[in-house]
Design an enzyme around this catalytic site. Structure first.
Site, PDB file in Angstrom:
ATOM      1  N   LYS A  11       0.901  -1.244  -0.002  1.00 41.34           N
ATOM      2  CA  LYS A  11      -0.136  -0.098  -0.088  1.00 41.34           C
ATOM      3  C   LYS A  11       0.788   1.074   0.002  1.00 41.34           C
ATOM      4  CE  LYS A  11       0.915   1.347   4.469  1.00 41.34           C
ATOM      5  NZ  LYS A  11       1.694   2.430   4.630  1.00 41.34           N
ATOM      6  N   VAL A 106      11.187  -4.394   2.112  1.00 38.92           N
ATOM      7  CA  VAL A 106      11.061  -4.974   3.632  1.00 38.92           C
ATOM      8  C   VAL A 106      11.337  -3.471   4.347  1.00 38.92           C
ATOM      9  CG1 VAL A 106      11.998  -6.138   5.353  1.00 38.92           C
ATOM     10  CG2 VAL A 106      11.603  -7.015   3.490  1.00 38.92           C
ATOM     11  N   ALA A 107      10.663  -3.213   5.429  1.00 42.09           N
ATOM     12  CA  ALA A 107      11.077  -1.866   6.316  1.00 42.09           C
ATOM     13  C   ALA A 107      10.478  -0.761   5.524  1.00 42.09           C
ATOM     14  CB  ALA A 107      12.257  -2.281   6.958  1.00 42.09           C
ATOM     15  N   ALA A 108       9.819  -0.623   4.741  1.00 39.76           N
ATOM     16  CA  ALA A 108       9.858   0.324   3.563  1.00 39.76           C
ATOM     17  C   ALA A 108       8.467   1.481   3.862  1.00 39.76           C
ATOM     18  CB  ALA A 108       9.703  -0.216   2.306  1.00 39.76           C
ATOM     19  N   LEU A 110       5.597   0.181   3.078  1.00 38.34           N
ATOM     20  CA  LEU A 110       4.747  -0.147   2.178  1.00 38.34           C
ATOM     21  C   LEU A 110       3.672  -1.384   2.865  1.00 38.34           C
ATOM     22  CD1 LEU A 110       7.284  -0.289  -0.876  1.00 38.34           C
ATOM     23  CD2 LEU A 110       5.383   1.304  -0.334  1.00 38.34           C
ATOM     24  N   ALA A 111       4.098  -1.404   3.923  1.00 33.44           N
ATOM     25  CA  ALA A 111       3.112  -2.530   4.790  1.00 33.44           C
ATOM     26  C   ALA A 111       3.447  -4.116   4.321  1.00 33.44           C
ATOM     27  CB  ALA A 111       1.760  -2.374   4.649  1.00 33.44           C
ATOM     28  N   GLY A 113       5.027  -6.666   5.578  1.00 31.60           N
ATOM     29  CA  GLY A 113       4.814  -7.676   6.578  1.00 31.60           C
ATOM     30  C   GLY A 113       3.341  -7.709   6.961  1.00 31.60           C
ATOM     31  N   SER A 114       2.686  -6.600   6.801  1.00 26.23           N
ATOM     32  CA  SER A 114       1.269  -6.588   7.325  1.00 26.23           C
ATOM     33  C   SER A 114       0.464  -7.236   6.118  1.00 26.23           C
ATOM     34  CB  SER A 114       0.631  -5.259   7.297  1.00 26.23           C
ATOM     35  OG  SER A 114       1.380  -4.578   8.342  1.00 26.23           O
ATOM     36  N   ASP A 147      -2.114  -1.806  10.260  1.00 28.44           N
ATOM     37  CA  ASP A 147      -2.360  -1.979   9.102  1.00 28.44           C
ATOM     38  C   ASP A 147      -2.946  -3.159   8.357  1.00 28.44           C
ATOM     39  OD1 ASP A 147      -1.290   0.745   8.511  1.00 28.44           O
ATOM     40  OD2 ASP A 147       0.903  -0.246   7.761  1.00 28.44           O
TER      41      ASP A 147
HETATM   42  P1  ATP Z   1       4.534  -0.721   7.818  1.00 33.89           P
HETATM   43  O1  ATP Z   1       4.286   0.325   6.634  1.00 33.89           O
HETATM   44  O2  ATP Z   1       3.167  -1.344   7.955  1.00 33.89           O
HETATM   45  O3  ATP Z   1       5.047   0.105   8.986  1.00 33.89           O
HETATM   46  P2  ATP Z   1       6.591  -1.539   6.582  1.00 33.89           P
HETATM   47  O4  ATP Z   1       6.679  -1.618   5.226  1.00 33.89           O
HETATM   48  O5  ATP Z   1       7.414  -0.111   7.191  1.00 33.89           O
HETATM   49  O6  ATP Z   1       5.510  -1.778   7.335  1.00 33.89           O
HETATM   50  P3  ATP Z   1       7.716  -4.199   7.024  1.00 33.89           P
HETATM   51  O7  ATP Z   1       7.949  -4.629   5.747  1.00 33.89           O
HETATM   52  O8  ATP Z   1       6.334  -4.937   7.270  1.00 33.89           O
HETATM   53  O9  ATP Z   1       7.618  -2.672   7.070  1.00 33.89           O
HETATM   54  O10 ATP Z   1       8.748  -4.689   7.728  1.00 33.89           O
HETATM   55  C1  ATP Z   1       8.923  -4.183   9.023  1.00 33.89           C
HETATM   56  C2  ATP Z   1       9.745  -5.078  10.131  1.00 33.89           C
HETATM   57  O11 ATP Z   1       8.837  -6.262  10.105  1.00 33.89           O
HETATM   58  C3  ATP Z   1      11.051  -5.625   9.526  1.00 33.89           C
HETATM   59  O12 ATP Z   1      11.979  -5.250  10.386  1.00 33.89           O
HETATM   60  C4  ATP Z   1      10.757  -7.191   9.106  1.00 33.89           C
HETATM   61  O13 ATP Z   1      12.138  -7.878   9.639  1.00 33.89           O
HETATM   62  C5  ATP Z   1       9.708  -7.572  10.092  1.00 33.89           C
HETATM   63  N1  ATP Z   1       8.616  -8.715   9.382  1.00 33.89           N
HETATM   64  C6  ATP Z   1       8.164  -9.418   9.890  1.00 33.89           C
HETATM   65  N2  ATP Z   1       7.475 -10.242   9.154  1.00 33.89           N
HETATM   66  C7  ATP Z   1       7.681  -9.792   7.956  1.00 33.89           C
HETATM   67  C8  ATP Z   1       7.195 -10.069   6.707  1.00 33.89           C
HETATM   68  N3  ATP Z   1       6.505 -11.183   6.516  1.00 33.89           N
HETATM   69  N4  ATP Z   1       7.633  -9.244   5.475  1.00 33.89           N
HETATM   70  C9  ATP Z   1       8.511  -8.262   5.754  1.00 33.89           C
HETATM   71  N5  ATP Z   1       8.873  -7.997   7.234  1.00 33.89           N
HETATM   72  C10 ATP Z   1       8.721  -8.738   8.208  1.00 33.89           C
END
Ligand code: ATP
Length: 312
Positions: A11, A106-108, A110-111, A113-114, A147
């Site tokens: 997202k 990851v940790a971007a 962009l949700a 993990g959610s 999210d």
């Molecule tokens: P949000 O926008 O919801 O804050 P995000 O995109 O910033 O999420 P994610 O990619 O969800 O961040 O990753 C955040 C942290 O969650 C990472 O440090 C990662 O190690 C952990 N994590 C746990 N499960 C997952 C998964 N299935 N995919 C990606 N990251 C994950």
């Protein structure tokens, strides 16, 4: 059927406002979230539970694997947590194998993990023939993260043959309130999205902790942006694409500020904004040629650069 593969979509936030902090420490937000056509592929497989020895489970009945080896696949993975939550809530006696084909950075912001967590909830409700209400699954999902309900709502919209009651309500675009879990469906935006993640990871918690509400000079008029979506009025949308978390991330991470400046300098997008708490920056385009050129240039800055569409 004991196996299902589904797309778990990323997202972007068309706007993100923080109204205050709740007594429990969570921030009260208002945002418009839109799913985009960038996705992980989540495969979930169930087998009947192996016999237990003296009633003690010998091995963990939940196994997660991933295409990226820098991702923790144990109990901290949101896909694992989602499977565990489903096991505990619906008491099904099965072993669960999950494979994550990761494409979302990851940790971007962009949700990613959610989205994976949401996909596991949807997949297990389907494999176990639970015939749940969409709302019920979303209420369960919020236990995994703010999210997750939106990810469920958007993914439910894109799944055919989904055995979920109330799925007419599903949408790939929504207004989110509360901690992000109170959702109202909105007409999705239809455009091209160039997104680029600078090569640093940003923790959502650190950004929220660094936020000083008094320092925020400019807030989005979320109501006007919503009106813009309903009327398909790009000007109303563009004017209110503001993310107050930029006040922290752009200040504290030079690389993110540089990426935003770089993408703005093309002067071809109708808006450039950070998604979530960052570090991903995205630019919206209606013109494919201009978007393509900006993509080629942005790719030189960061390998994690994608040109995709919003999801409707
Ligand atoms: P949000 O926008 O919801 O804050 P995000 O995109 O910033 O999420 P994610 O990619 O969800 O961040 O990753 C955040 C942290 O969650 C990472 O440090 C990662 O190690 C952990 N994590 C746990 N499960 C997952 C998964 N299935 N995919 C990606 N990251 C994950």
């Amino acid at each position: 059927m004991n196996e299902i593969s589904m797309k778990a979509y990323a997202k972007i936030n068309l706007c993100l406002d923080v109204l205050g902090k709740q007594a429990n420490g969570y921030h009260q937000v208002e945002m418009v979230m839109q799913q985009v056509d960038l996705y992980d592929v989540v495969t979930v497989k169930c087998n009947p539970m192996k016999k237990k020895k003296n009633d003690v489970q010998i091995t963990d009945p939940i196994v997660v694997t991933a295409s990226r080896n820098d991702l923790p696949v144990g109990e901290t993975n949101l896909a694992y947590k989602a499977a565990k939550l489903m096991q505990e809530t619906y008491k099904q006696d099965s072993e669960i194998y999950i494979h994550l084909e990761k494409n979302i950075p990851v940790a971007a912001g962009l949700a990613g993990g959610s989205a994976d967590g949401a996909a596991v909830l949807l997949a297990l409700s389907q494999l176990w023939h639970l015939h749940l209400e969409l709302q019920e699954l979303m209420e369960l999902g919020v236990q995994l993260g703010a999210d997750v309900p939106f990810c469920i709502m958007g993914q439910a919209k894109k799944m055919q043959n989904l055995q979920l009651r109330g799925k007419e309500w599903a949408s790939t675009c929504a207004f989110a309130e509360g901690i992000g879990e109170k959702l109202t469906p909105l007409p999705p935006l239809d455009c091209l999205v160039l997104l680029s993640k600078p090569s640093i990871d940003v923790s959502t918690a650190v950004v929220y902790n660094g936020l000083c509400l008094e320092d925020i000079k400019s807030h989005p008029d979320t109501k006007e942006l919503i009106l813009g979506l309903k009327e398909k009025n790009l000007r109303k949308i563009q004017k209110n694409m503001i993310n107050v978390l930029e006040t922290v991330t752009l200040r504290d991470y030079l690389l993110v500020a540089e990426m935003k400046q770089y993408m703005e300098n093309f002067e071809t997008a109708y808006q450039v904004l950070m998604s979530g708490s960052g570090p991903t920056i995205f630019a919206l385009y209606t013109n494919r040629k201009k978007a393509r050129l900006a993509y080629i240039n942005s790719k030189k800055k960061s390998n994690e650069t994608y040109l995709i569409r919003t999801l409707s």
